[in-house]
Motif scaffolding. Structure first.
Motif, short mmCIF file in Angstrom:
data_model
loop_
_atom_site.label_atom_id
_atom_site.label_comp_id
_atom_site.label_asym_id
_atom_site.label_seq_id
_atom_site.Cartn_x
_atom_site.Cartn_y
_atom_site.Cartn_z
N PHE A 141 0.78 -1.18 0.07
CA PHE A 141 -0.01 -0.09 -0.04
C PHE A 141 0.82 1.26 -0.02
O PHE A 141 2.01 1.39 0.37
N ASP A 142 0.41 2.43 -0.60
CA ASP A 142 0.90 3.77 -0.57
C ASP A 142 0.67 4.60 0.77
O ASP A 142 1.46 5.36 1.28
N LYS A 143 -0.74 4.38 0.97
CA LYS A 143 -1.06 5.34 2.16
C LYS A 143 -2.10 4.45 3.17
O LYS A 143 -2.67 3.47 2.68
N ASN A 144 -2.40 4.97 4.14
CA ASN A 144 -3.31 4.61 5.07
C ASN A 144 -4.58 5.75 5.47
O ASN A 144 -4.29 6.81 5.40
N SER B 292 -5.39 11.25 20.53
CA SER B 292 -3.95 11.48 20.70
C SER B 292 -3.04 10.28 19.81
O SER B 292 -2.07 10.78 19.00
N ALA B 293 -3.46 9.31 19.85
CA ALA B 293 -2.43 8.18 19.16
C ALA B 293 -2.67 8.23 17.50
O ALA B 293 -1.91 8.16 16.85
N LEU B 294 -3.93 8.53 17.28
CA LEU B 294 -4.35 8.73 15.84
C LEU B 294 -3.40 10.13 15.23
O LEU B 294 -2.74 9.85 14.17
N LEU B 295 -3.67 10.99 16.05
CA LEU B 295 -3.01 12.28 15.52
C LEU B 295 -1.34 12.19 15.57
O LEU B 295 -0.74 12.85 14.66
N ASN C 71 4.35 11.29 7.16
CA ASN C 71 4.68 12.10 5.87
C ASN C 71 3.78 12.22 4.90
O ASN C 71 3.86 12.08 3.61
N ASP C 72 2.47 12.59 5.36
CA ASP C 72 1.46 12.92 4.40
C ASP C 72 0.86 11.60 3.68
O ASP C 72 -0.13 11.73 2.79
N LYS C 73 1.23 10.77 4.16
CA LYS C 73 0.97 9.23 3.67
C LYS C 73 -0.39 8.70 4.61
O LYS C 73 -0.72 7.52 4.55
N TYR D 194 -9.98 11.30 0.39
CA TYR D 194 -9.04 11.67 1.65
C TYR D 194 -7.97 12.73 1.04
O TYR D 194 -7.52 13.33 2.05
N TRP D 195 -7.82 12.79 0.03
CA TRP D 195 -6.41 13.62 -0.71
C TRP D 195 -7.12 14.46 -1.45
O TRP D 195 -6.24 15.16 -2.12
#
Ligand SMILES: O=C(O)c1cc(C(=O)O)oc(=O)c1
Length: 302
Positions: free
Chosen positions: A69-72, A85-88, A95-97, A300-301
């Motif tokens: 995969f490239d992103k999540n 907090s963990a997610l943020l 790296n914007d991924k 999302y992007w």
């Protein structure tokens, strides 16, 4: 430092997954996954219904790279309540991924929403699965939906198929794009053209703002076989349901691993073999491109 004891019978995520035989297209997004803690750094919420094993951002990013995969898209797990907090922290180190879907309460401030937007958050999650969360009044949820709509965010909903009739009026009144987790959890022992699943199809057909994640065959399958021990044709009983959604609404579907797979009871899938489920539900290169790249990138992007 906080010590947590896992829920009895907890199955840890699968270490050393296979390399998928299915080669993901460039730019593929794992559009449903979680981070858990680590609990010592990001404690689990007091109101949680389960205590998981830790599953850190670094472990998630390593899995992303291993699977191709490239992103999540990281979705707030209920064991962290409304503390994102963990997610943020994962978004900040991605790296914007990575993008995120959070859980908020009505006391969230507009400044906090703005700051989460800058961090890469694009949605809120409303959960109606009773074993996972306490009930939140619908007027509170509708108020949150109205506040996040101007940010261009969407609402992710998690519910069981039997509860769709009762939730219909609320879901169809939401002012945003609505993304359904795990196909609304169909009972796959019922017919794919039976009354229950037809209602879900009707929901998507009549409301073009509704999307579906065609994820979690490992949760929905009754007859298996599980994605383990080299099985590249797993969860066959789920295939007709997921494939029907992909083929009927190809521009409104997403796929995710659901790593680290909270609350599985009888097995933990090999995530490499789970990726090999994808071509069974999206059989052409065109459908795969939409499911794995175009749709999540737009949502999302975009
Ligand atoms: O079915 C589940 O147990 C489950 C739980 C959670 C969560 O706890 O957030 O998320 C999921 O996507 C699925």
């Amino acid at each position: 430092m906080t010590e947590f004891t896992k829920t009895p019978g907890w199955l840890d995520w699968y270490a050393g997954p296979s390399k998928p035989a299915f080669k993901l297209p460039p730019g593929a997004v794992d559009a449903h996954c979680h981070v858990f803690g680590p609990g010592a750094q990001f404690p689990y919420a007091p109101e949680r219904k389960y205590t998981p094993c830790d599953a850190s951002k670094d472990q998630l990013f390593a899995l992303r790279d291993h699977l191709g995969f490239d992103k999540n898209v990281i979705v707030q797990a209920t064991c962290h309540g409304a503390d994102n907090s963990a997610l943020l922290d994962a978004l900040a180190h991605s790296n914007d991924k990575a993008r995120g879907v959070v859980t908020v309460r009505r006391d969230v401030t507009d400044e906090q929403l703005q700051s989460m937007h800058k961090a890469g958050v694009r949605g809120v999650r409303f959960n109606f699965v009773k074993r996972l969360v306490d009930f939140t009044p619908k007027d509170e949820l509708m108020e949150i939906a109205a506040r996040i709509a101007p940010l261009g965010w969407h609402v992710v909903i998690y519910f069981e198929a039997v509860d769709l009739p009762e939730l219909w009026d609320f879901f169809t009144a939401l002012p945003t794009t609505v993304v359904v987790d795990h196909m609304g959890r169909p009972d796959v022992t019922k017919p794919v053209d039976g009354e229950e699943f037809e209602l879900f199809i009707k929901f998507m057909r009549e409301y073009p703002n509704v999307w579906s994640k065609v994820s979690c065959p490992e949760r929905l399958s009754v007859s298996g076989p599980p994605a383990l021990d080299g099985e590249r044709n797993a969860y066959r009983d789920v295939v007709p349901f997921a494939r029907r959604i992909v083929e009927t609404f190809p521009d409104r579907v997403l796929w995710g691993t659901d790593w680290p797979h909270p609350n599985l009871k009888n097995h933990m899938p090999d995530d490499g073999l789970l990726v090999d489920f994808i071509p069974h539900i999206a059989p052409t290169a065109e459908l795969q491109q939409k499911l794995l790249v175009d749709n999540p990138t737009r949502l999302y992007w975009g």
